[in-house]
Design a protein around this motif. Structure first.
Motif, PDB file in Angstrom:
ATOM      1  N   LEU A  17      11.456 -11.933   3.939  1.00 50.10           N
ATOM      2  CA  LEU A  17      12.056 -10.899   3.109  1.00 50.10           C
ATOM      3  C   LEU A  17      11.797  -9.497   3.656  1.00 50.10           C
ATOM      4  O   LEU A  17      12.123  -8.509   2.996  1.00 50.10           O
ATOM      5  CB  LEU A  17      11.546 -11.004   1.666  1.00 50.10           C
ATOM      6  N   THR A  18      11.216  -9.414   4.850  1.00 51.46           N
ATOM      7  CA  THR A  18      11.117  -8.134   5.551  1.00 51.46           C
ATOM      8  C   THR A  18      12.315  -8.017   6.496  1.00 51.46           C
ATOM      9  O   THR A  18      12.918  -9.019   6.882  1.00 51.46           O
ATOM     10  CB  THR A  18       9.824  -8.051   6.372  1.00 51.46           C
ATOM     11  N   ARG A  89      15.954  -6.181  -0.965  1.00 52.98           N
ATOM     12  CA  ARG A  89      14.636  -6.412  -1.549  1.00 52.98           C
ATOM     13  C   ARG A  89      14.425  -5.658  -2.858  1.00 52.98           C
ATOM     14  O   ARG A  89      13.644  -6.080  -3.700  1.00 52.98           O
ATOM     15  CB  ARG A  89      13.552  -5.992  -0.548  1.00 52.98           C
ATOM     16  N   ASP A 130      15.970 -10.105  -3.835  1.00 44.44           N
ATOM     17  CA  ASP A 130      14.606 -10.286  -4.343  1.00 44.44           C
ATOM     18  C   ASP A 130      14.466  -9.587  -5.700  1.00 44.44           C
ATOM     19  O   ASP A 130      13.444  -8.980  -5.993  1.00 44.44           O
ATOM     20  CB  ASP A 130      13.596  -9.734  -3.338  1.00 44.44           C
ATOM     21  N   HIS A 233       8.008  -2.913   3.505  1.00 45.90           N
ATOM     22  CA  HIS A 233       8.334  -3.842   2.415  1.00 45.90           C
ATOM     23  C   HIS A 233       7.337  -3.689   1.273  1.00 45.90           C
ATOM     24  O   HIS A 233       7.717  -3.605   0.095  1.00 45.90           O
ATOM     25  CB  HIS A 233       8.306  -5.266   2.972  1.00 45.90           C
ATOM     26  N   LYS A 237       7.933  -1.992  -2.595  1.00 46.33           N
ATOM     27  CA  LYS A 237       7.617  -2.795  -3.783  1.00 46.33           C
ATOM     28  C   LYS A 237       6.590  -2.075  -4.665  1.00 46.33           C
ATOM     29  O   LYS A 237       6.755  -1.984  -5.888  1.00 46.33           O
ATOM     30  CB  LYS A 237       7.082  -4.169  -3.381  1.00 46.33           C
TER      31      LYS A 237
END
Length: 306
Positions: A17-18, A89, A130, A233, A237
């Motif tokens: 997910l990076t 993301r 995500d 990432h 978040k």
């Protein structure tokens, strides 16, 4: 070996997910088989991919007034189907609009193929998210297929398909995985947390995936690039989580004083403002902050100058 590199290599497998991880596993010709296999778990039988070709990911505008786009992955199958594959993301305003806008580039490019009679090859826009999409009627579906239908909900045009994968809705454990599609979704969510290859993931295709995802096999430059991508990432978040918490607290306080509706509106604005400041602290570019928050560049600049 510096502290940052030691921190990086304590994980055995890369985080898909990076930016770096996603393109390493699915955007390189050496790993084309992984992308083909993943796509075939999503596609109908008639559009199963046997081979594909990667296309340039940057699409230039037709005039200087238009906006250029850069896809995560853009490819075409040996039979002509086209695939735009995007990893997102963080929650973004108007993301569905953006995904539909992206598909128009594939439509326009088909008109450039000589003497065109307007017949379109199938186009798939696949969005791996995500986060959960905000919709009027919330749902817990992991995968949503969207096509053009008429008012009676009958299929009107089948060669333009949008596939939205909402990873937070996927909650199955290893013991609950039923098929290859489940296994791919599990790996998107949990690959970076695995210490060894589970017994439930022993199919041949996953041998290639685990080999490609093993950080110890990367060059020093690849490890450094991955660490930068992983840090970004995590920063995004953390910035979003912190901003949402601060925005909710402020929204609740203002809701008591000015009424729930007005408080919620101000709380949402406060959340975006706090998010912008958190992202600036994480050294994100102003353009990226504006894109993630859904605010104008001018508004972002005004907030950050306060």
């Amino acid at each position: 070996m510096g502290k940052e590199e030691k921190k990086m290599i304590k994980d055995r497998y890369i985080n898909p997910l990076t930016d770096f991880g996603f393109k390493k596993l699915f955007g390189e010709a050496a790993n084309k088989e992984l992308l083909i296999h993943f796509l075939n778990q999503l596609l109908p039988e008639k559009h199963q991919v046997e081979d594909l070709e990667y296309l340039p990911s940057e699409r230039l505008p037709s005039s200087f007034l238009d906006r250029k786009v850069i896809f995560d992955i853009y490819c075409t199958s040996s039979r002509g189907e086209q695939f735009i594959i995007e990893l997102q993301r963080s929650k973004q305003n108007h993301f569905i609009d953006r995904s539909i806008f992206y598909s128009t580039f594939a439509i326009q490019e088909q008109s450039e193929r000589g003497d065109w009679n307007f017949k379109l090859w199938p186009i798939y826009t696949i969005c791996i998210l995500d986060f959960k999409i905000n919709q009027p009627n919330p749902h817990n579906r992991v995968i949503r297929y969207v096509q053009l239908k008429d008012q009676d909900k009958e299929l009107f045009f089948e060669d333009l398909t949008y596939i939205y994968i909402e990873l937070p809705n996927f909650t199955k454990t290893l013991d609950e995985l039923e098929d290859l599609q489940d296994k791919w979704l599990y790996l998107f969510r949990y690959l970076a947390k695995l210490e060894d290859r589970p017994a439930a993931l022993q199919e041949r295709i996953f041998t290639g995936l685990f080999h490609a995802a093993e950080i110890a096999s990367y060059s020093i430059e690849e490890r450094q690039n991955y660490e930068v991508s992983l840090k970004k990432h995590r920063d995004i978040k953390n910035a979003i989580d912190t901003a949402l918490e601060e925005g909710l607290e402020q929204g609740r306080a203002e809701g008591l004083e000015e009424g729930l509706k007005k408080g919620e509106e101000k709380g949402a604005l406060a959340a975006k403002k706090a998010m912008a400041k958190q992202m600036q602290a994480a050294n994100l570019a102003l353009e990226q902050i504006a894109q993630i928050t859904g605010c104008s560049l001018e508004q972002i600049k005004n907030w950050l100058e306060d």
